[in-house]
Design an enzyme around this catalytic site. Sequence first.
Site, short mmCIF file in Angstrom:
data_model
loop_
_atom_site.label_atom_id
_atom_site.label_comp_id
_atom_site.label_asym_id
_atom_site.label_seq_id
_atom_site.Cartn_x
_atom_site.Cartn_y
_atom_site.Cartn_z
N ASN A 238 -14.46 -5.05 0.31
CA ASN A 238 -14.66 -6.30 1.05
C ASN A 238 -15.56 -7.20 0.23
OD1 ASN A 238 -13.59 -4.75 3.31
ND2 ASN A 238 -14.48 -6.31 4.61
N THR B 277 -11.18 -15.00 6.11
CA THR B 277 -12.62 -15.06 6.28
C THR B 277 -13.30 -14.12 5.28
OG1 THR B 277 -12.38 -15.56 8.63
CG2 THR B 277 -14.51 -14.73 7.91
N ASP C 228 -5.17 -6.24 10.37
CA ASP C 228 -4.41 -7.33 9.75
C ASP C 228 -4.20 -7.11 8.25
OD1 ASP C 228 -7.08 -7.80 9.13
OD2 ASP C 228 -7.18 -9.76 10.11
N SER D 29 -8.84 -18.06 13.78
CA SER D 29 -7.72 -18.54 14.59
C SER D 29 -6.73 -17.41 14.83
CB SER D 29 -7.01 -19.71 13.89
OG SER D 29 -6.41 -19.28 12.68
N GLY D 30 -5.86 -17.63 15.81
CA GLY D 30 -4.77 -16.71 16.08
C GLY D 30 -3.46 -17.45 15.99
N ARG D 31 -2.40 -16.73 15.75
CA ARG D 31 -1.09 -17.36 15.70
C ARG D 31 -0.05 -16.39 16.22
NH1 ARG D 31 0.81 -17.17 9.31
NH2 ARG D 31 0.15 -15.03 8.94
#
Length: 351
Positions: free
Chosen positions: A293, A256, A235, A14-16
């Site tokens: 990761n 994620t 991010d 998602s984006g915000r």
Amino acid sequence: MSTQFLAFDLGAESGRAMLGTLRSGVLDLAEIARFPNAPVRQDGSLRWDILSVWREMTRTLERLAATELASLGVDAWGCDYALIGERGNLLENPFHYRDRRTDGIMEAVWERVPRDEIYSITGIQFLPFNTLYQVFAACRQTPKLMEAATTLVTIPDLLNYWLTGRHSSEFTIATTTQFIDARRRTWAVDLLARLGIPTRLLAPLVEPGTDLGPLKRDVCGALAGTPVIAPACHDTASAVAAVPHRGATAFLSSGTWSLLGAEIPRPVISPQASGLNFSNEGGVCGTTRLLKNIGGLWLLQSCRQCWADLGQYHPYEDLVAAAADDRHSFLSLFDPDDRLFFHPDNMVSSI
């Protein structure tokens, strides 16, 4: 007096859009938009619907037409890229990093340049979806498309280009490509040339905090001229920069993927770091994020999608509550980083 800033934070689900208001030294944050960011299947490939993301961003800007913004910025996930043509046009929908075209590509790259030599230059964790392997695959599979491209940019760099008309590559996101010489903090052009990756496509590197120029009028007339600032466009780099920490402090940034590591003054490029497959990613103010990761919420996201395909919709809140219910006994233990779970046809069946 108060000052307002707009941040677009784009993730793999998602984006915000966040509006920050700085008043008397205190920053207040308000979420003003949230939208899905789901990949699409196209001719057997998994791609990002980047134009849908762009539409949501421009809608948000129009909603803020009456707001006086000091600046705006974008951060996003790493590794994926876009190709820009001679008219400034997007040549294809960007591939999703879980697309199958990179299967076996790391090994093909190592046949040209040994693994240890690549790590000694880049200091980046070996993951099959690093931009290095995505672009190597593209050069093999679609050479004419690569020839038609004039610029290669990461996802936030693409959006910054659409916002301002300026080609650039912000340093923290550039390090996720495995294209960067970690010690020299420049493009590793000799390495890329040996792999047949055209270095003419690389945009100039800029540091976090760079003013990329004013917002274009055709993006949002009311906000035209607002400075577009390159934050730490990766991010995770932005998340780490936002955490007040000193000394021997570790961080865990979960989404994620989960990123576990520490912010340090300079890269650690050693046989031990290579053997443990640690990554040296760029940080803010010249720092390095030494991290790994590891599997994050991808398995849960994929299970939710499988259930949704069957008409079963489970909010995260309900799943967390169910997981906390002690009436359910512990059933099994498995490695979430196993290749079986990287891009399965059905995550529930794979588990």
